[in-house]
Design a protein around this motif. Structure first.
Motif, PDB file in Angstrom:
ATOM      1  N   LEU A  77       0.830  -1.208   0.000  1.00 30.52           N
ATOM      2  CA  LEU A  77       0.000   0.000   0.000  1.00 30.52           C
ATOM      3  C   LEU A  77       0.863   1.256   0.000  1.00 30.52           C
ATOM      4  CD1 LEU A  77      -2.661   1.555   0.200  1.00 30.52           C
ATOM      5  CD2 LEU A  77      -2.578   1.225   2.683  1.00 30.52           C
ATOM      6  N   GLN A  78       1.908   1.265   0.823  1.00 31.83           N
ATOM      7  CA  GLN A  78       2.795   2.443   0.881  1.00 31.83           C
ATOM      8  C   GLN A  78       3.390   2.733  -0.492  1.00 31.83           C
ATOM      9  OE1 GLN A  78       1.968   3.629   4.582  1.00 31.83           O
ATOM     10  NE2 GLN A  78       3.410   4.678   3.246  1.00 31.83           N
ATOM     11  N   ALA A  79       3.850   1.670  -1.160  1.00 30.25           N
ATOM     12  CA  ALA A  79       4.413   1.844  -2.507  1.00 30.25           C
ATOM     13  C   ALA A  79       3.345   2.346  -3.470  1.00 30.25           C
ATOM     14  CB  ALA A  79       4.996   0.521  -3.004  1.00 30.25           C
ATOM     15  N   ALA A  80       2.138   1.787  -3.348  1.00 29.36           N
ATOM     16  CA  ALA A  80       1.038   2.179  -4.241  1.00 29.36           C
ATOM     17  C   ALA A  80       0.667   3.650  -4.052  1.00 29.36           C
ATOM     18  CB  ALA A  80      -0.174   1.278  -3.988  1.00 29.36           C
ATOM     19  N   LEU A  81       0.643   4.091  -2.804  1.00 27.54           N
ATOM     20  CA  LEU A  81       0.307   5.500  -2.524  1.00 27.54           C
ATOM     21  C   LEU A  81       1.361   6.429  -3.115  1.00 27.54           C
ATOM     22  CD1 LEU A  81      -0.890   5.263   1.207  1.00 27.54           C
ATOM     23  CD2 LEU A  81      -2.310   5.584  -0.824  1.00 27.54           C
ATOM     24  N   THR A  82       2.617   6.032  -3.015  1.00 26.40           N
ATOM     25  CA  THR A  82       3.716   6.826  -3.577  1.00 26.40           C
ATOM     26  C   THR A  82       3.557   6.987  -5.083  1.00 26.40           C
ATOM     27  OG1 THR A  82       5.158   5.919  -1.876  1.00 26.40           O
ATOM     28  CG2 THR A  82       6.243   6.995  -3.703  1.00 26.40           C
ATOM     29  N   CYS A  83       2.982   5.954  -5.717  1.00 25.03           N
ATOM     30  CA  CYS A  83       2.853   5.957  -7.180  1.00 25.03           C
ATOM     31  C   CYS A  83       1.497   6.465  -7.666  1.00 25.03           C
ATOM     32  CB  CYS A  83       3.092   4.546  -7.716  1.00 25.03           C
ATOM     33  SG  CYS A  83       4.686   3.883  -7.243  1.00 25.03           S
ATOM     34  N   GLY A  84       0.685   6.970  -6.738  1.00 26.37           N
ATOM     35  CA  GLY A  84      -0.553   7.632  -7.149  1.00 26.37           C
ATOM     36  C   GLY A  84      -1.758   6.737  -7.350  1.00 26.37           C
ATOM     37  N   VAL A  85      -1.809   5.601  -6.672  1.00 25.58           N
ATOM     38  CA  VAL A  85      -2.975   4.717  -6.793  1.00 25.58           C
ATOM     39  C   VAL A  85      -4.182   5.341  -6.107  1.00 25.58           C
ATOM     40  CG1 VAL A  85      -3.917   2.527  -5.938  1.00 25.58           C
ATOM     41  CG2 VAL A  85      -1.718   2.561  -7.076  1.00 25.58           C
ATOM     42  N   GLU A  86      -5.360   5.218  -6.743  1.00 27.22           N
ATOM     43  CA  GLU A  86      -6.586   5.790  -6.167  1.00 27.22           C
ATOM     44  C   GLU A  86      -7.498   4.725  -5.563  1.00 27.22           C
ATOM     45  OE1 GLU A  86      -9.141   6.329 -10.240  1.00 27.22           O
ATOM     46  OE2 GLU A  86      -7.120   7.147 -10.170  1.00 27.22           O
ATOM     47  N   GLU A  87      -7.245   3.467  -5.904  1.00 26.20           N
ATOM     48  CA  GLU A  87      -8.042   2.384  -5.347  1.00 26.20           C
ATOM     49  C   GLU A  87      -7.203   1.112  -5.311  1.00 26.20           C
ATOM     50  OE1 GLU A  87     -12.152   0.053  -6.473  1.00 26.20           O
ATOM     51  OE2 GLU A  87     -12.179   2.233  -6.393  1.00 26.20           O
ATOM     52  N   ILE A  88      -7.354   0.334  -4.223  1.00 24.37           N
ATOM     53  CA  ILE A  88      -6.598  -0.916  -4.127  1.00 24.37           C
ATOM     54  C   ILE A  88      -7.545  -2.091  -3.893  1.00 24.37           C
ATOM     55  CG2 ILE A  88      -4.525   0.207  -3.229  1.00 24.37           C
ATOM     56  CD1 ILE A  88      -5.375  -1.294  -0.468  1.00 24.37           C
ATOM     57  N   ALA A  89      -7.000  -3.282  -4.107  1.00 28.21           N
ATOM     58  CA  ALA A  89      -7.720  -4.509  -3.776  1.00 28.21           C
ATOM     59  C   ALA A  89      -6.833  -5.365  -2.894  1.00 28.21           C
ATOM     60  CB  ALA A  89      -8.075  -5.265  -5.055  1.00 28.21           C
ATOM     61  N   LEU A  90      -7.456  -6.113  -1.996  1.00 33.82           N
ATOM     62  CA  LEU A  90      -6.736  -7.107  -1.210  1.00 33.82           C
ATOM     63  C   LEU A  90      -7.553  -8.393  -1.177  1.00 33.82           C
ATOM     64  CD1 LEU A  90      -8.519  -6.654   1.531  1.00 33.82           C
ATOM     65  CD2 LEU A  90      -6.782  -4.959   2.056  1.00 33.82           C
ATOM     66  N   PHE A  91      -6.921  -9.496  -0.810  1.00 34.62           N
ATOM     67  CA  PHE A  91      -7.636 -10.774  -0.934  1.00 34.62           C
ATOM     68  C   PHE A  91      -7.453 -11.679   0.271  1.00 34.62           C
ATOM     69  CE2 PHE A  91      -3.444 -11.220  -2.817  1.00 34.62           C
ATOM     70  CZ  PHE A  91      -2.982 -12.416  -2.285  1.00 34.62           C
ATOM     71  N   ALA A  92      -8.553 -12.348   0.610  1.00 37.05           N
ATOM     72  CA  ALA A  92      -8.541 -13.399   1.622  1.00 37.05           C
ATOM     73  C   ALA A  92      -9.074 -14.656   0.945  1.00 37.05           C
ATOM     74  CB  ALA A  92      -9.418 -13.010   2.806  1.00 37.05           C
ATOM     75  N   ALA A  93      -9.011 -15.780   1.660  1.00 33.64           N
ATOM     76  CA  ALA A  93      -9.522 -17.033   1.096  1.00 33.64           C
ATOM     77  C   ALA A  93     -10.604 -17.604   1.989  1.00 33.64           C
ATOM     78  CB  ALA A  93      -8.392 -18.045   0.937  1.00 33.64           C
ATOM     79  N   ALA A  94     -11.513 -18.358   1.374  1.00 35.90           N
ATOM     80  CA  ALA A  94     -12.536 -19.061   2.150  1.00 35.90           C
ATOM     81  C   ALA A  94     -12.032 -20.433   2.584  1.00 35.90           C
ATOM     82  CB  ALA A  94     -13.811 -19.198   1.320  1.00 35.90           C
ATOM     83  N   SER A  95     -10.810 -20.780   2.182  1.00 39.10           N
ATOM     84  CA  SER A  95     -10.213 -22.079   2.496  1.00 39.10           C
ATOM     85  C   SER A  95      -8.953 -21.885   3.342  1.00 39.10           C
ATOM     86  CB  SER A  95      -9.842 -22.804   1.194  1.00 39.10           C
ATOM     87  OG  SER A  95      -8.786 -23.719   1.403  1.00 39.10           O
ATOM     88  N   GLU A  96      -8.895 -22.563   4.476  1.00 44.04           N
ATOM     89  CA  GLU A  96      -7.717 -22.469   5.358  1.00 44.04           C
ATOM     90  C   GLU A  96      -6.447 -22.964   4.654  1.00 44.04           C
ATOM     91  OE1 GLU A  96      -7.152 -21.092   8.179  1.00 44.04           O
ATOM     92  OE2 GLU A  96      -9.201 -20.591   8.750  1.00 44.04           O
ATOM     93  N   THR A  97      -6.554 -24.099   3.978  1.00 42.61           N
ATOM     94  CA  THR A  97      -5.367 -24.676   3.338  1.00 42.61           C
ATOM     95  C   THR A  97      -4.859 -23.775   2.229  1.00 42.61           C
ATOM     96  OG1 THR A  97      -6.351 -26.837   3.787  1.00 42.61           O
ATOM     97  CG2 THR A  97      -4.408 -26.813   2.386  1.00 42.61           C
ATOM     98  N   PHE A  98      -5.775 -23.228   1.427  1.00 42.07           N
ATOM     99  CA  PHE A  98      -5.382 -22.329   0.344  1.00 42.07           C
ATOM    100  C   PHE A  98      -4.688 -21.094   0.911  1.00 42.07           C
ATOM    101  CE2 PHE A  98      -5.932 -19.150  -2.978  1.00 42.07           C
ATOM    102  CZ  PHE A  98      -5.664 -19.864  -4.126  1.00 42.07           C
ATOM    103  N   SER A  99      -5.226 -20.569   2.012  1.00 38.81           N
ATOM    104  CA  SER A  99      -4.620 -19.395   2.646  1.00 38.81           C
ATOM    105  C   SER A  99      -3.192 -19.700   3.086  1.00 38.81           C
ATOM    106  CB  SER A  99      -5.466 -18.955   3.843  1.00 38.81           C
ATOM    107  OG  SER A  99      -4.956 -17.757   4.393  1.00 38.81           O
ATOM    108  N   GLN A 100      -2.998 -20.856   3.717  1.00 39.26           N
ATOM    109  CA  GLN A 100      -1.662 -21.246   4.180  1.00 39.26           C
ATOM    110  C   GLN A 100      -0.689 -21.410   3.015  1.00 39.26           C
ATOM    111  OE1 GLN A 100      -0.455 -21.334   7.149  1.00 39.26           O
ATOM    112  NE2 GLN A 100      -2.170 -21.559   8.565  1.00 39.26           N
ATOM    113  N   LYS A 101      -1.140 -22.082   1.956  1.00 37.64           N
ATOM    114  CA  LYS A 101      -0.251 -22.349   0.807  1.00 37.64           C
ATOM    115  C   LYS A 101       0.023 -21.073   0.008  1.00 37.64           C
ATOM    116  CE  LYS A 101      -0.672 -27.156   0.539  1.00 37.64           C
ATOM    117  NZ  LYS A 101       0.350 -28.162   0.266  1.00 37.64           N
TER     118      LYS A 101
END
Length: 299
Positions: free
Chosen positions: A87-111
């Motif tokens: 996010l810090q890098a994105a703000l420096t470069c002028g981003v106006e909107e970001i996305a982030l991601f989580a998983a509905a699967s514990e194993t997928f999140s770990q891997k």
């Protein structure tokens, strides 16, 4: 049966579509792709990803991409920024909107990100606070909503729980991702019903991969339920590095063709979009996975 009058297409090709390409793609090619998409009428483009170049070398030029865009009025140029450093890098470069991601699967999140689902959500709290203080909107993704490469079936209640957490933290929209493309229309409806009990339908989006050829059918099913935001990738570019055999996102051209046939407005010029799909696949030496794109190109 009531379909939305219009659908907002979220074009993820420049980020999700290109991020796993093994050969470096010139920044100028990425910029031209983004500009062609905007010229075709796409109003929301995920342009790049602020992640470690060690993990995703293809996105190492994220700052050059964001700073050299030919910005058009009315077009949102977003970027993936899944942690505070990104996010810090994105703000420096002028981003106006970001996305982030989580998983509905514990194993997928770990891997995928080496932590539990709960830990991933905890990590997002400072990211959202910093983004909000900078006036940057945040969109959330949930992976594996219709199946996981490691766990198989995923309970709709788990998808609803993770989606609600992202929404409650301050994500203005939550995109529901069938990461490995194993979903079918009834499963898609049941998953959406569970999520929509926790979050208003107008805060949800569908992000369906086409591994088993079900993406359009699944989109039709959730459009019937009231979904009005669809993520797609020009020429069907992209896949999932954690899901063997997982083909790309549903092709933007195929989605627009279907929506046109349903009388649903997108504001997108299908011919120009198809030309863009043909151009980018030739530029990077990939097959065009859009059936509509191939058909229009062969006329």
């Amino acid at each position: 049966m009531t379909f939305p009058k219009s659908v907002r297409l979220v074009e993820v090709g420049p980020r999700d579509g290109l991020q796993n390409e093994p050969e470096p793609i010139a920044t100028a090619t990425k910029l031209e792709l983004i500009d062609r998409l905007a010229a075709a009428g796409v109003r929301y483009i995920e342009a790049t990803s602020f992640v470690s170049p060690r993990w995703v070398p293809q996105m190492a030029d994220h700052c050059e991409v964001m700073q050299n865009l030919s910005r058009r009025d009315g077009v949102t140029y977003a970027a993936l920024a899944p942690n505070l450093r990104g996010l810090q890098a994105a703000l420096t470069c002028g981003v106006e909107e970001i996305a982030l991601f989580a998983a509905a699967s514990e194993t997928f999140s770990q891997k995928n990100i080496n932590c539990s689902v709960a830990e991933s959500l905890e990590r997002f709290t400072p990211v959202l606070k910093r983004a909000q203080s900078a006036g940057v909107r945040v969109r959330g993704y949930v992976s594996c909503v219709l199946g996981c490469p490691y766990e198989g079936e995923i309970a709709p209640a788990k998808v609803a729980e993770v989606s609600k957490a992202l929404h409650d933290m301050g994500c203005y929209e939550v995109s529901l991702g069938d990461t490995i493309g194993t979903g079918t229309p009834l499963k898609a409806k049941r998953m959406l019903e569970a999520v929509a009990r926790e979050i208003p339908m107008d805060k949800l989006a569908a992000h369906f991969h086409d591994t088993y050829g079900q993406a359009l059918a699944n989109l039709y099913a959730v459009l019937e339920e009231g979904i009005a935001v669809v993520d797609s990738s020009v020429a069907g570019l992209g896949g999932c590095p954690y899901a063997k055999g997982a083909s790309g996102n549903v092709a933007s051209e195929d989605v627009v063709y279907m929506l046109n046939g349903l009388g649903i407005e997108t504001g997108i010029d299908l011919e120009a979009l198809a030309e863009t799909g043909t151009w980018i696949t030739r530029a990077i030496g990939r097959p065009n996975r859009s059936k509509v794109g191939v058909a229009l190109n062969s006329r």
